[in-house]
Design an enzyme around this catalytic site. Structure first.
Site, PDB file in Angstrom:
ATOM      1  N   HIS A 129     -38.878 -50.311 105.116  1.00 41.48           N
ATOM      2  CA  HIS A 129     -39.048 -49.113 104.280  1.00 41.48           C
ATOM      3  C   HIS A 129     -39.536 -47.974 105.181  1.00 41.48           C
ATOM      4  O   HIS A 129     -40.197 -48.223 106.193  1.00 41.48           O
ATOM      5  CB  HIS A 129     -40.099 -49.453 103.217  1.00 41.48           C
ATOM      6  CG  HIS A 129     -40.294 -48.417 102.159  1.00 41.48           C
ATOM      7  ND1 HIS A 129     -41.046 -47.275 102.355  1.00 41.48           N
ATOM      8  CD2 HIS A 129     -39.867 -48.355 100.874  1.00 41.48           C
ATOM      9  CE1 HIS A 129     -41.062 -46.564 101.246  1.00 41.48           C
ATOM     10  NE2 HIS A 129     -40.357 -47.188 100.326  1.00 41.48           N
ATOM     11  N   ASP A 206     -45.601 -55.807 105.404  1.00 47.74           N
ATOM     12  CA  ASP A 206     -45.471 -54.872 104.287  1.00 47.74           C
ATOM     13  C   ASP A 206     -45.248 -55.718 103.026  1.00 47.74           C
ATOM     14  O   ASP A 206     -44.159 -56.227 102.783  1.00 47.74           O
ATOM     15  CB  ASP A 206     -44.286 -53.937 104.551  1.00 47.74           C
ATOM     16  CG  ASP A 206     -43.980 -53.027 103.358  1.00 47.74           C
ATOM     17  OD1 ASP A 206     -44.519 -53.274 102.267  1.00 47.74           O
ATOM     18  OD2 ASP A 206     -43.177 -52.089 103.528  1.00 47.74           O
ATOM     19  N   GLN A 209     -43.424 -55.295  98.024  1.00 49.99           N
ATOM     20  CA  GLN A 209     -42.579 -55.950  97.013  1.00 49.99           C
ATOM     21  C   GLN A 209     -42.906 -57.438  96.867  1.00 49.99           C
ATOM     22  O   GLN A 209     -42.397 -58.076  95.949  1.00 49.99           O
ATOM     23  CB  GLN A 209     -41.086 -55.800  97.370  1.00 49.99           C
ATOM     24  CG  GLN A 209     -40.578 -54.372  97.430  1.00 49.99           C
ATOM     25  CD  GLN A 209     -40.520 -53.686  96.057  1.00 49.99           C
ATOM     26  OE1 GLN A 209     -40.534 -54.332  95.010  1.00 49.99           O
ATOM     27  NE2 GLN A 209     -40.487 -52.357  96.069  1.00 49.99           N
ATOM     28  N   LYS A 232     -47.218 -51.124  91.760  1.00 51.41           N
ATOM     29  CA  LYS A 232     -46.023 -51.970  91.601  1.00 51.41           C
ATOM     30  C   LYS A 232     -46.387 -53.320  90.998  1.00 51.41           C
ATOM     31  O   LYS A 232     -45.543 -54.201  90.876  1.00 51.41           O
ATOM     32  CB  LYS A 232     -45.352 -52.190  92.965  1.00 51.41           C
ATOM     33  CG  LYS A 232     -44.772 -50.913  93.583  1.00 51.41           C
ATOM     34  CD  LYS A 232     -44.074 -51.243  94.885  1.00 51.41           C
ATOM     35  CE  LYS A 232     -43.815 -50.025  95.735  1.00 51.41           C
ATOM     36  NZ  LYS A 232     -42.777 -49.126  95.240  1.00 51.41           N
ATOM     37  N   CYS A 372     -35.598 -45.263 100.225  1.00 49.46           N
ATOM     38  CA  CYS A 372     -36.445 -45.106 101.420  1.00 49.46           C
ATOM     39  C   CYS A 372     -36.077 -46.099 102.509  1.00 49.46           C
ATOM     40  O   CYS A 372     -36.944 -46.586 103.247  1.00 49.46           O
ATOM     41  CB  CYS A 372     -37.934 -45.217 101.074  1.00 49.46           C
ATOM     42  SG  CYS A 372     -38.519 -43.915 100.017  1.00 49.46           S
TER      43      CYS A 372
END
Ligand SMILES: Cc1ncc(COP(=O)(O)O)c(C=O)c1O
Length: 414
Positions: A129, A206, A209, A232, A372
């Site tokens: 991302h 990261d 998600q 999220k 992104c």
């Protein structure tokens, strides 16, 4: 409250917690499939935030009065809850930021600017991302270090042979997305961590998600740093987390300076506060931190294993439905392979933006664009994709509504 029924989520029951899901547009019920961008919030989280503002709103760490003590305890305990949620050793390893992007920047500035120089390398993946890609690209430009990218194969999996080639003794940091927000690929981050550590490099995961959608244990992965966003995962906007191994955070200099992050200040010099407050300068997002902790409890009650299974099932079902049509291209691992709960796709005759705007007429919310991940889209040879992303309250029936809406869009565009 336990809302999972053995291995299936009790989605009907879960939906009752989300008032926004009752919305209709021109009499058509909302189908919210834009969870990769942000999730909806349950009453429990909304109430926790509202209770803070209604009954114990005060600044933290500064006051001796009742309200400030209550707010401080709740805010500090929120760090403990988050630490438990991701298997960290304690609150010292949990820095509250405003989102994943800020967490990435914190490490890039506080660690990268000091530690990187010419001859050093930062290894990322082609599916990063922009939050990590642009950040490390900039830090490399400023320090003279080089950024390198692990290839993906035609089905959006990381090429681990290439990873082993790229990660060398020159590598100082590996920054890898855990679950791709465009491809749905679940990356083998713990294998990447082993390779990085074999070369005395660190790994930044990261988790934007992954933490919302599956069990993530930072010690099991052996992540040196991990970032995610509360919004999220049923939490409020303005709540983000940086996890860092305690000894690394202790060695690092602060990113932001000011109030709250100091222990002692004189005209000559300043000494820093203990962890994690050293990295939380100024008045923090108190309500958001409290809301995030409530979101962690909420998801824990449902069960992260069950959530991961639900996400995968919906993604598989969507892939199967898309496969019925010759003119639909989907991206990422094929049907049958475990993946995150999202599917990016394109239709031959309809641009992703037009598609998303037409199916909005059916009250179906999806996202269109580059998500992104512009360099990844360049690699895929497309300017944009449409993306349907699922969460705990989504159903197969909602995917059917999406497919019907797409069919209508196809008719409109001939
Ligand atoms: C994989 C991934 N990383 C980072 C981010 C950035 O998150 P935020 O905008 O909350 O900082 C996102 C958001 O879409 C994401 O999906």
């Amino acid at each position: 409250m336990t809302v999972s029924e053995s291995d299936h989520l009790d989605v009907e029951r879960i939906r009752e917690d989300f008032p926004i899901l009752d919305r209709e547009f021109d009499g058509t019920p909302l189908v919210y499939l834009d969870n990769g961008a942000t999730s909806q919030k349950p009453d429990q989280v909304i109430d926790a935030i509202s209770e803070y503002y209604r009954t114990y709103n005060a600044n933290v760490h500064r006051g001796l009065h009742h309200l400030s003590q209550e707010a401080s305890i709740a805010y500090e305990e929120a760090h403990d809850t988050v630490a438990d949620f991701i298997g960290a050793e304690g609150r010292e390893e949990i820095v509250f930021t405003k989102n994943t992007t800020e967490s990435e920047n914190l490490v890039a500035y506080a660690w990268g600017l000091r530690e990187l120089g010419p001859g050093d390398e930062v290894v990322l993946t082609e599916m990063e991302h922009h939050a990590s890609l642009v950040t490390w690209q900039q830090i490399c430009e400023r320090t003279g270090a080089e950024d390198k990218y692990i290839r993906i194969d035609d089905e959006g999996r990381l090429d681990m042979d290439h990873a082993r080639e790229l990660i060398t003794d020159d590598t100082q940091m590996v920054s890898a997305v855990h679950v791709s927000n465009t491809l749905g690929t679940i990356n083998p981050v713990s294998e990447l961590a082993d390779i990085a550590h074999d070369h005395d490099a660190y790994i930044f995961v990261d988790g934007a998600q992954s933490v919302p959608t599956r069990p993530v244990d930072v010690q099991a992965i052996d992540a040196d740093f991990l970032a995610f966003s509360g919004h999220k995962m049923c939490g409020p906007t303005g709540s983000g987390v940086l996890y860092g191994k305690r000894h690394l955070l202790e060695e690092m200099e602060p990113f932001l300076y000011g109030g709250d992050m100091i222990e002692k200040v004189t005209f000559e010099e300043s000494r820093w506060n203990e962890l994690p407050w050293k990295f939380e300068a100024g008045t923090p997002n108190i309500a958001q931190g409290i809301g995030l902790a409530e979101a962690c409890d909420y998801l824990d009650d449902i069960g992260m294993e069950s959530i991961a299974r639900h996400e995968n099932e919906l993604a598989q079902y969507a892939l199967e439905r898309f496969a019925e049509f010759d003119d639909v291209e989907t991206f990422g691992p094929p049907v049958g392979e475990k993946r995150g709960g999202l599917v990016s796709f394109n239709i031959d005759s309809v641009h992703a933006h037009d598609l998303s705007s037409i199916i909005n007429d059916y009250a179906v919310a999806i996202r269109a664009g580059d998500h992104c991940t512009q360099p990844l889209h360049d690699k895929l040879g497309v300017a944009a994709t449409a993306r349907a992303s699922f969460y705990i309250y989504n159903t197969r029936e909602e995917i059917d509504v999406l497919i019907d809406a797409i069919d209508d869009a196809r008719q409109i565009f001939g």
